[in-house]
Design a protein around this motif. Structure first.
Motif, PDB file in Angstrom:
ATOM      1  N   ARG A  79      40.230  29.416  47.139  1.00  0.00           N
ATOM      2  CA  ARG A  79      41.065  30.163  48.074  1.00  0.00           C
ATOM      3  C   ARG A  79      40.286  31.216  48.857  1.00  0.00           C
ATOM      4  O   ARG A  79      40.860  31.953  49.649  1.00  0.00           O
ATOM      5  CB  ARG A  79      42.218  30.840  47.318  1.00  0.00           C
ATOM      6  N   GLY A  80      38.995  31.339  48.637  1.00  0.00           N
ATOM      7  CA  GLY A  80      38.203  32.307  49.389  1.00  0.00           C
ATOM      8  C   GLY A  80      38.504  33.745  49.045  1.00  0.00           C
ATOM      9  O   GLY A  80      38.207  34.652  49.835  1.00  0.00           O
ATOM     10  N   VAL A  81      39.086  33.984  47.871  1.00  0.00           N
ATOM     11  CA  VAL A  81      39.420  35.355  47.468  1.00  0.00           C
ATOM     12  C   VAL A  81      38.128  36.107  47.135  1.00  0.00           C
ATOM     13  O   VAL A  81      37.255  35.594  46.448  1.00  0.00           O
ATOM     14  CB  VAL A  81      40.362  35.346  46.250  1.00  0.00           C
ATOM     15  N   LYS A  82      38.040  37.337  47.631  1.00  0.00           N
ATOM     16  CA  LYS A  82      36.870  38.180  47.390  1.00  0.00           C
ATOM     17  C   LYS A  82      37.186  39.131  46.244  1.00  0.00           C
ATOM     18  O   LYS A  82      37.972  40.070  46.396  1.00  0.00           O
ATOM     19  CB  LYS A  82      36.517  38.971  48.647  1.00  0.00           C
ATOM     20  N   ILE A 142      51.835  42.643  48.665  1.00  0.00           N
ATOM     21  CA  ILE A 142      51.713  41.632  47.618  1.00  0.00           C
ATOM     22  C   ILE A 142      51.630  40.276  48.296  1.00  0.00           C
ATOM     23  O   ILE A 142      52.571  39.859  48.973  1.00  0.00           O
ATOM     24  CB  ILE A 142      52.898  41.656  46.640  1.00  0.00           C
ATOM     25  N   GLU A 143      50.504  39.599  48.125  1.00  0.00           N
ATOM     26  CA  GLU A 143      50.342  38.240  48.624  1.00  0.00           C
ATOM     27  C   GLU A 143      50.599  37.282  47.462  1.00  0.00           C
ATOM     28  O   GLU A 143      49.783  37.154  46.554  1.00  0.00           O
ATOM     29  CB  GLU A 143      48.936  38.022  49.177  1.00  0.00           C
ATOM     30  N   LEU A 194      45.162  35.884  52.581  1.00  0.00           N
ATOM     31  CA  LEU A 194      45.298  37.161  53.280  1.00  0.00           C
ATOM     32  C   LEU A 194      44.347  38.184  52.669  1.00  0.00           C
ATOM     33  O   LEU A 194      43.760  39.013  53.381  1.00  0.00           O
ATOM     34  CB  LEU A 194      46.744  37.642  53.194  1.00  0.00           C
ATOM     35  N   GLN A 195      44.152  38.127  51.366  1.00  0.00           N
ATOM     36  CA  GLN A 195      43.281  39.074  50.674  1.00  0.00           C
ATOM     37  C   GLN A 195      41.856  39.004  51.188  1.00  0.00           C
ATOM     38  O   GLN A 195      41.159  40.025  51.259  1.00  0.00           O
ATOM     39  CB  GLN A 195      43.332  38.787  49.163  1.00  0.00           C
ATOM     40  N   THR A 205      47.253  43.057  47.313  1.00  0.00           N
ATOM     41  CA  THR A 205      47.221  42.598  45.931  1.00  0.00           C
ATOM     42  C   THR A 205      47.495  41.107  45.934  1.00  0.00           C
ATOM     43  O   THR A 205      48.550  40.671  46.393  1.00  0.00           O
ATOM     44  CB  THR A 205      48.279  43.318  45.081  1.00  0.00           C
ATOM     45  N   TYR A 206      46.544  40.342  45.446  1.00  0.00           N
ATOM     46  CA  TYR A 206      46.664  38.883  45.426  1.00  0.00           C
ATOM     47  C   TYR A 206      47.228  38.456  44.081  1.00  0.00           C
ATOM     48  O   TYR A 206      46.665  38.761  43.027  1.00  0.00           O
ATOM     49  CB  TYR A 206      45.291  38.251  45.665  1.00  0.00           C
TER      50      TYR A 206
END
Length: 477
Positions: free
Chosen positions: A175-178, A285-286, A303-304, A313-314
């Motif tokens: 998901r490409g979350v950092k 909140i995503e 979005l995060q 916040t994911y």
């Protein structure tokens, strides 16, 4: 296990024993059918003569509270007199508050095993037949060995380091979350993540902005905490950011796969949402609840991953990729609220069960999760395609599908007036579970239709079930 009775002094031993046993039965502490200890064993436990116990048992048997079964022992009679009337909710000082909780609806509550229909189009349920039982069993056995070797102390409230590391790697890849391991808190499903964030961000009267239509359990949670929920309309691009009111503290969105309609939030709308949250000092909140399953178009980043100021916040869950019963989710938290959420987690339930945490950590690290997602993706894609064909075919006089490219549910909007409640009632009579869209609307104008989940629906069952739905629609006009 010893029966908890307390005998004091050396006087009226039989009366003390009689009174305590009678009270335990009357209050339900000794339930109907419960077996009492043998008279010799209970006498030794209490330090009284066996005759005292035997006489007490005999008296209670005569009164109909106990029953002796030859060769088996003494049991509480299933027909023992019922306890005196207990306080009802109306008798209590907190009656009004209890009434508020009782009035909360449960639109997404899943059926019990004995009420599941033959054909279930319920949302949020997964394909049980695809679950990798053998791989999960091996991971669980490994988890049991690890637990047997540990210290016996409570675990960390933020979750096991091995699982947090596995989650960080998985969501960065998919998901490409950092994030780093230290940004993650493991929770009992996504719903607990929402609860923890709301606890530390909101006060009674705080404003929460959320999509309308939207995820009802989140709305009910915020309302239960005393928040004022502002309904923000959605269009084909997602939440209408300009309608988020001033004073908002928390913004709840489902940008990758809007719940329940299904469309993704556009890039300009995401940028506008981030800017609005920074302007308000609000937390977003995503809820990225089922975005692993994408069937068309280019993947969208979370979005995060666009957040440079620490306002998102994911929240994720493994209920949609594995099984809802596992109750494992997580939150990737910005630094500003991480410490507070961690303290709330510790005070709420100390930590999640470590057995499924260890098992899931190994399940992810061994590559089983990605294999499972790929396998389910193929299955869900076929089910989705078949439902779309039927909605564009013989069901098209009544319904049209909302364009969606992810997840394992879709929305079907009514093209002509349809008595949806009657359709659902008649469908249940022929073993088809249908679910309405209107329960997810609050202030926005309701667009009648159905939410069609296909996670738990076997592929070969889709056509027979939709044939029944078509026949009912033809009957009711």
């Amino acid at each position: 296990m010893q029966l908890h009775l307390v005998i004091t002094g050396r006087k009226d031993l039989a009366a003390q024993l009689y009174q305590q046993l009678r009270e335990a039965i009357a209050t339900g502490r000794l339930s109907a059918g419960a077996q009492l200890p043998p008279s010799r064993l209970l006498a030794e436990q209490l330090g009284v003569s066996r005759k005292t116990v035997s006489d007490t048992y005999a008296t209670l048997t005569y009164e109909g509270l106990l029953v002796g079964k030859i060769g088996r022992g003494t049991f509480v009679n299933a027909w023992a007199p019922q306890p005196d009337r207990v306080q009802t909710a109306a008798d209590l000082a907190c009656a009004a508050n209890l009434g508020k909780w009782a009035a909360l609806p449960s639109p997404m509550r899943h059926p019990t095993d004995d009420s599941i229909l033959r054909y279930e189009f319920i949302g949020g349920a997964t394909t049980r037949n695809q679950f990798p039982q053998d791989e999960w069993r091996r991971c669980t056995q490994d988890a049991l060995r690890r637990i047997a070797q540990n210290s016996g102390f409570y675990s960390q409230p933020e979750g096991l380091p091995a699982l947090r590391s596995s989650i960080a790697g998985h969501i960065a890849f998919s998901r490409g979350v950092k994030c780093r391991d230290s940004d993650i808190v493991v929770t009992n499903g996504a719903q607990q993540a929402l609860d923890l964030i709301a606890r530390v961000v909101l006060e009674p009267g705080s404003i929460v902005a959320m999509e309308d239509p939207g995820y009802s359990p989140a709305r009910q949670l915020f309302v239960a905490m005393g928040a004022s929920v502002a309904s923000v309309p959605v269009d084909e691009h997602g939440i209408q950011v300009e309608n988020i009111p001033d004073g908002t503290r928390l913004i709840y969105v489902t940008p990758s796969h809007q719940f329940p309609l299904g469309m993704p939030m556009s890039l300009p709308r995401r940028e506008a949402l981030l800017a609005r949250a920074i302007e308000l000092g609000a937390i977003i909140i995503e809820d990225d609840y089922d975005s692993e399953f994408r069937y068309a178009g280019r993947p969208t980043d979370s979005l995060q991953s666009m957040d440079t100021r620490g306002v998102v916040t994911y929240v994720g869950t493994f209920s949609k990729t594995l099984l809802p019963e596992l109750r494992l989710g997580y939150a990737v938290l910005p630094p500003a609220i991480y410490g507070a959420v961690l303290k709330a987690k510790q005070l709420t339930d100390q930590h999640c069960s470590t057995l499924p945490q260890w098992a899931l950590a190994k399940f992810i690290s061994e590559g089983y999760l990605l294999k499972h997602i790929r396998r389910c993706h193929s299955v869900y894609a076929g089910r989705r395609e078949r439902i779309l064909q039927r909605l564009a075919g013989d069901l098209s006089p009544w319904f049209e599908a909302v364009p969606t490219v992810a997840g394992f549910h879709m929305a079907a909007l009514c093209k002509v007036p349809v008595d949806v409640a009657l359709l659902i009632e008649l469908a249940r009579q022929v073993d088809v579970g249908l679910y309405p869209l209107d329960v997810f609307y609050h202030d926005a104008a309701v667009r009648p239709g159905l939410i069609i989940g296909f996670g738990a629906m076997e592929t070969l069952d889709i056509d027979p079930a939709l044939d029944k739905v078509r026949d009912i629609l033809q009957q009711i006009g």
